[in-house]
Design an enzyme around this catalytic site. Structure first.
Site, mmCIF file in Angstrom:
data_model
loop_
_atom_site.group_PDB
_atom_site.id
_atom_site.type_symbol
_atom_site.label_atom_id
_atom_site.label_comp_id
_atom_site.label_asym_id
_atom_site.label_seq_id
_atom_site.Cartn_x
_atom_site.Cartn_y
_atom_site.Cartn_z
ATOM 1 N N ALA A 250 0.810 -1.225 0.000
ATOM 2 C CA ALA A 250 0.000 0.000 0.000
ATOM 3 C C ALA A 250 0.839 1.268 0.000
ATOM 4 C CB ALA A 250 -0.937 -0.013 1.204
ATOM 5 N N ALA A 251 2.057 1.188 -0.500
ATOM 6 C CA ALA A 251 2.929 2.369 -0.490
ATOM 7 C C ALA A 251 2.338 3.515 -1.296
ATOM 8 C CB ALA A 251 4.309 1.998 -1.024
ATOM 9 N N GLY A 252 1.772 3.202 -2.456
ATOM 10 C CA GLY A 252 1.175 4.249 -3.276
ATOM 11 C C GLY A 252 -0.027 4.888 -2.607
ATOM 12 N N ASP A 253 -0.772 4.100 -1.847
ATOM 13 C CA ASP A 253 -1.916 4.642 -1.126
ATOM 14 C C ASP A 253 -1.457 5.548 0.012
ATOM 15 O OD1 ASP A 253 -3.605 3.155 -2.759
ATOM 16 O OD2 ASP A 253 -3.508 1.419 -1.428
#
Length: 320
Positions: A250-253
């Protein structure tokens, strides 16, 4: 919650996660290690990320009447997200099947379930009373007509519309024209532009994406940081915060949620991207989607160590 300034329109899923030494190849069966369940979904992840980063956040979503749905809403509320616009529907809650490799890479398959009911009518009904919203975040795990309606309503409100084009799929000119910030990763940018990800030049890519209609562009490049192209300016590389990744799910989130918070506080786009990069870096040091989202105190602590932007590529003017 009174008058949330950040609205997230998107998916809520339960993530079923298995860790393994490597991602399985086509037709391959491998033995995994630990199995865990987490609350996730790109929309819910971004809502939690924004709330923990200090934003006043509400979410519009659809979940099932099953145990997963109750868990998803409860976890959002526990993180400080206004869940009053989340409705229960007669569909199974969304589920994501995730394999995470030892090097932090992952492969994900999503069964949308109740998320498929977040259509334009649902957005219309939920956004009517949200007059104080300044930033709207959306992704592509829910029906496209609902995403477009969220962009239209954001424009009506004078709110900034931030689109995470994931999972990658074709986007209409109407949606792109209503997008204030588009934030793909390299794979998604390559899909949108119809080019090979291996040959993608970051500075050329953000200019080409901007030419498709969005006013501003952020290209998220994982361990290589991000390239930010603000309308009327040259692209700038925001360097990453060096960390050891254990789960990049979930890094992009984390990036998008924190970015919206920083913008809502009046920071410049470059400062907001630096703040977001720190949040994303912290998130990959922990397992799980929502459990990995850092708090405001954690982000502030890491940004105080002077992780300022620097150019490590050849800067090129944006395309007209």
């Amino acid at each position: 919650m009174d008058n949330p300034s950040i609205l997230v329109v998107g998916s809520a899923n339960v993530d079923l996660v298995v860790t393994a030494e490597h991602l399985p190849r086509s037709g391959e069966t491998i033995l995994g290690h630990r199995f865990q369940t987490f609350s996730g979904g790109k929309g819910a992840n971004q809502a939690v990320a924004a709330a923990r980063a200090g934003g006043r956040v509400a979410m519009i979503a659809r979940v099932g009447t099953d145990g997963f749905g109750k868990r998803l809403v409860g976890d959002l509320a526990a993180s400080g997200v206004d869940t009053s616009a989340i409705a229960y529907v007669d569909e199974p809650s969304g589920v994501a099947l995730i394999v995470t490799a030892a090097n932090g890479e992952n492969a994900i398959v999503v069964a949308p379930g109740a998320n498929s009911r977040l259509d334009a009518a649902a957005i219309d009904a939920a956004m009517l009373a949200m007059t104080e919203v300044t930033h709207v975040l959306a992704q592509l795990e829910t029906p496209m007509d609902g995403v477009l309606r969220a962009a239209e309503r954001a424009r009506d409100l004078g709110a900034t519309f931030i689109l995470d084009p994931a999972p990658a799929q074709p986007l209409s000119r109407a949606l792109l024209a209503l997008t204030d910030w588009i934030t793909p990763n390299e794979r998604e940018a390559s899909a949108l532009l119809g080019v090979d990800a291996k040959t993608l030049n970051p500075f050329e890519a953000v200019g080409a994406l901007q030419a498709m209609g969005p006013r501003n562009v952020i290209l998220k490049m994982s361990a290589r940081g991000a390239v930010v192209l603000v309308h009327g300016a040259h692209p700038v590389h925001v360097r990453p915060v060096p960390v050891t990744a254990v789960d990049t799910t979930a890094a992009g989130d984390a990036f998008n949620g924190a970015f919206a918070v920083a913008l809502s506080e009046g920071r410049s786009p470059i400062e907001a991207a630096e703040f977001a990069a720190a949040a994303a870096a912290l998130s990959v040091t922990r397992r799980g989607a929502q459990p990995s989202m850092p708090t405001r105190g954690e982000i502030d602590a890491i940004t105080q160590n002077d992780h300022s932007s620097e150019l490590s590529f050849e800067a090129r003017p944006a395309r007209p």
